[in-house]
Write a protein that holds these residues in place. Structure first.
Motif, PDB file in Angstrom:
ATOM      1  N   TYR A 220       0.834  -1.136   0.024  1.00  0.00           N
ATOM      2  CA  TYR A 220       0.174  -0.112   0.131  1.00  0.00           C
ATOM      3  C   TYR A 220       1.087   1.197  -0.072  1.00  0.00           C
ATOM      4  O   TYR A 220       1.678   1.361   0.771  1.00  0.00           O
ATOM      5  CB  TYR A 220      -0.844  -0.053   1.186  1.00  0.00           C
ATOM      6  CG  TYR A 220      -1.627   1.247   1.153  1.00  0.00           C
ATOM      7  CD1 TYR A 220      -2.392   1.797   0.324  1.00  0.00           C
ATOM      8  CD2 TYR A 220      -1.705   1.905   2.454  1.00  0.00           C
ATOM      9  CE1 TYR A 220      -3.236   2.997   0.430  1.00  0.00           C
ATOM     10  CE2 TYR A 220      -2.500   3.212   2.711  1.00  0.00           C
ATOM     11  CZ  TYR A 220      -3.254   3.637   1.775  1.00  0.00           C
ATOM     12  OH  TYR A 220      -3.944   4.726   1.966  1.00  0.00           O
ATOM     13  N   THR A 246      -1.310   5.920   8.342  1.00  0.00           N
ATOM     14  CA  THR A 246      -2.767   6.270   8.752  1.00  0.00           C
ATOM     15  C   THR A 246      -2.692   7.373   9.602  1.00  0.00           C
ATOM     16  O   THR A 246      -3.574   8.313   9.676  1.00  0.00           O
ATOM     17  CB  THR A 246      -3.316   5.534   9.890  1.00  0.00           C
ATOM     18  OG1 THR A 246      -2.629   5.291  10.880  1.00  0.00           O
ATOM     19  CG2 THR A 246      -3.428   3.984   9.025  1.00  0.00           C
ATOM     20  N   VAL A 269      -6.838  -0.372   7.606  1.00  0.00           N
ATOM     21  CA  VAL A 269      -8.397  -0.293   7.273  1.00  0.00           C
ATOM     22  C   VAL A 269      -9.299  -0.030   8.530  1.00  0.00           C
ATOM     23  O   VAL A 269     -10.125   1.087   8.357  1.00  0.00           O
ATOM     24  CB  VAL A 269      -8.826  -1.729   6.619  1.00  0.00           C
ATOM     25  CG1 VAL A 269     -10.327  -1.503   6.244  1.00  0.00           C
ATOM     26  CG2 VAL A 269      -8.146  -1.790   5.199  1.00  0.00           C
ATOM     27  N   LYS A 272      -8.164   3.890   9.122  1.00  0.00           N
ATOM     28  CA  LYS A 272      -8.537   4.722   7.938  1.00  0.00           C
ATOM     29  C   LYS A 272      -9.928   4.790   7.678  1.00  0.00           C
ATOM     30  O   LYS A 272     -10.649   6.013   7.451  1.00  0.00           O
ATOM     31  CB  LYS A 272      -7.673   4.330   6.810  1.00  0.00           C
ATOM     32  CG  LYS A 272      -6.486   4.327   6.865  1.00  0.00           C
ATOM     33  CD  LYS A 272      -5.866   5.855   6.335  1.00  0.00           C
ATOM     34  CE  LYS A 272      -5.828   6.198   5.115  1.00  0.00           C
ATOM     35  NZ  LYS A 272      -5.484   7.534   4.693  1.00  0.00           N
ATOM     36  N   THR A 273     -10.814   3.607   8.211  1.00  0.00           N
ATOM     37  CA  THR A 273     -12.153   3.789   7.763  1.00  0.00           C
ATOM     38  C   THR A 273     -13.132   4.223   8.998  1.00  0.00           C
ATOM     39  O   THR A 273     -14.235   4.503   9.063  1.00  0.00           O
ATOM     40  CB  THR A 273     -12.639   2.695   7.385  1.00  0.00           C
ATOM     41  OG1 THR A 273     -12.412   1.466   8.075  1.00  0.00           O
ATOM     42  CG2 THR A 273     -12.082   2.215   5.824  1.00  0.00           C
ATOM     43  N   LEU A 295      -9.794   1.298   0.476  1.00  0.00           N
ATOM     44  CA  LEU A 295      -9.667   2.936   0.442  1.00  0.00           C
ATOM     45  C   LEU A 295     -10.160   3.718  -0.415  1.00  0.00           C
ATOM     46  O   LEU A 295     -10.774   4.867  -0.467  1.00  0.00           O
ATOM     47  CB  LEU A 295      -8.169   3.331   1.222  1.00  0.00           C
ATOM     48  CG  LEU A 295      -7.925   2.647   2.396  1.00  0.00           C
ATOM     49  CD1 LEU A 295      -6.663   3.114   2.910  1.00  0.00           C
ATOM     50  CD2 LEU A 295      -8.688   2.756   3.662  1.00  0.00           C
ATOM     51  N   LYS A 298     -14.065   3.674  -0.402  1.00  0.00           N
ATOM     52  CA  LYS A 298     -14.898   3.858   0.589  1.00  0.00           C
ATOM     53  C   LYS A 298     -15.277   5.340   0.570  1.00  0.00           C
ATOM     54  O   LYS A 298     -14.554   6.147   0.321  1.00  0.00           O
ATOM     55  CB  LYS A 298     -13.611   3.593   1.982  1.00  0.00           C
ATOM     56  CG  LYS A 298     -14.385   3.954   3.479  1.00  0.00           C
ATOM     57  CD  LYS A 298     -15.492   2.804   3.588  1.00  0.00           C
ATOM     58  CE  LYS A 298     -16.012   2.994   4.942  1.00  0.00           C
ATOM     59  NZ  LYS A 298     -17.317   2.202   5.266  1.00  0.00           N
TER      60      LYS A 298
END
Length: 298
Positions: A220, A246, A269, A272-273, A295, A298
């Motif tokens: 990533y 992040t 995840v 970040k979410t 991401l 999202k």
């Protein structure tokens, strides 16, 4: 072509008197010769990219990366396969290194093993080779019978065949679907292909396997999100990866990492979410474990 006529076996005019050079002259000479390796590898960009794309397709369907070679070439293949496991969190059976003569040949020469095409076929048969696999045949001289045997059997099965050689118009290249031939010229020490040829092969294998892993979503941005935190150094690295991707503090990164049982991708995840572990896991599963895709959508 006879062995003595191969580029890898020719005498290098630049190093004819390396035995009488001062130590600093020796080092500078070797370094100058090594500079030619990157240029040689650079001539194979398109072939390497093609190999990455084709191997990535098969790997994504459950195929394996299978490296085959003898001597230095075989050891480099085993090394690349072994390092993919902790680096990208893949199962050991997804990347396999075969060396002519078996495990013993990693440390000692096994007489005659590399001269047997039949042995190559036998070794691949034991792995139950399939059409989704990629066989990477490595030989500095480009003519090792063991590798030829592996590539020929791979053709019978329908597996992708990639060859990595350090001579032009290599024999193994004629037995492959994609031929990579990085010609860096004669070795510093005549015939010592663990030097420039070995460096070229290492660079190519690094690009090939890394490219395949990137295409699987194992990276990533530019960090290894599937690294396995199996010791304190790697736990620290995992926390720093979560931190830089992040913006979370190191303490928050460590706390989240522990919640996920050391799953870096899942931790990223979640943070970040802003979702819980179960929701984040479902998001990852829906995007085949690819954090970038999660991401983006999202």
């Amino acid at each position: 072509m006879k062995i003595k006529n191969l580029v890898t076996e020719k005498r290098n005019p630049v190093t004819m008197h390396i035995d009488t050079m001062s130590t600093i002259e020796m080092v500078k000479t070797i370094n100058n010769e090594d500079k030619k390796v990157a240029e040689a590898v650079g001539t194979q960009d398109e072939q390497i990219a093609k190999a990455i794309d084709e191997a990535a397709k098969r790997y994504g369907r459950g195929g394996r990366l299978i490296y085959v070679g003898a001597g230095t070439s075989g050891r480099l293949g085993v090394l690349d396969a072994a390092e993919l496991v902790p680096t990208y969190g893949i199962k050991p059976e997804r990347a396999v290194g075969l060396i002519a003569g078996g495990k013993e040949a990693m440390y000692c020469a096994v007489e005659g093993a590399e001269d047997s095409a039949e042995l190559g076929e036998q070794d691949l048969r034991k792995l139950k080779l399939t059409a989704t696999d990629t066989v990477i045949g490595i030989a500095a001289s480009g003519r090792t019978p063991y590798v030829v045997g592996c590539l020929d059997y791979a053709k019978q099965v329908g597996a992708l065949r990639v060859s990595v050689a350090c001579v032009p118009d290599s024999v193994i290249g004629h037995h492959a679907d994609i031929a990579i031939e990085a010609v860096a010229g004669p070795e510093v020490i005549t015939g010592s292909t663990r030097m420039k040829s070995g460096t070229a092969q290492k660079m190519i294998l690094n690009m090939l396997s890394t490219g395949v892993m990137i295409r699987q979503g194992k990276v990533y941005q530019n960090v290894m999100i599937d690294v396995q935190p199996t010791n304190s150094k790697l736990v620290d690295r995992a926390c720093r990866i979560i931190n830089v991707t992040t913006g979370a503090s190191i303490d928050e990164a460590l706390t989240t990492l522990k919640k996920t049982d050391n799953n870096v991708s899942l931790a990223i995840v979640m943070i970040k979410t802003g979702t819980d572990q179960d929701t984040a896991a479902k998001l990852l599963a829906a995007h085949h474990g690819n954090v970038g895709q999660v991401l983006q959508n999202k």
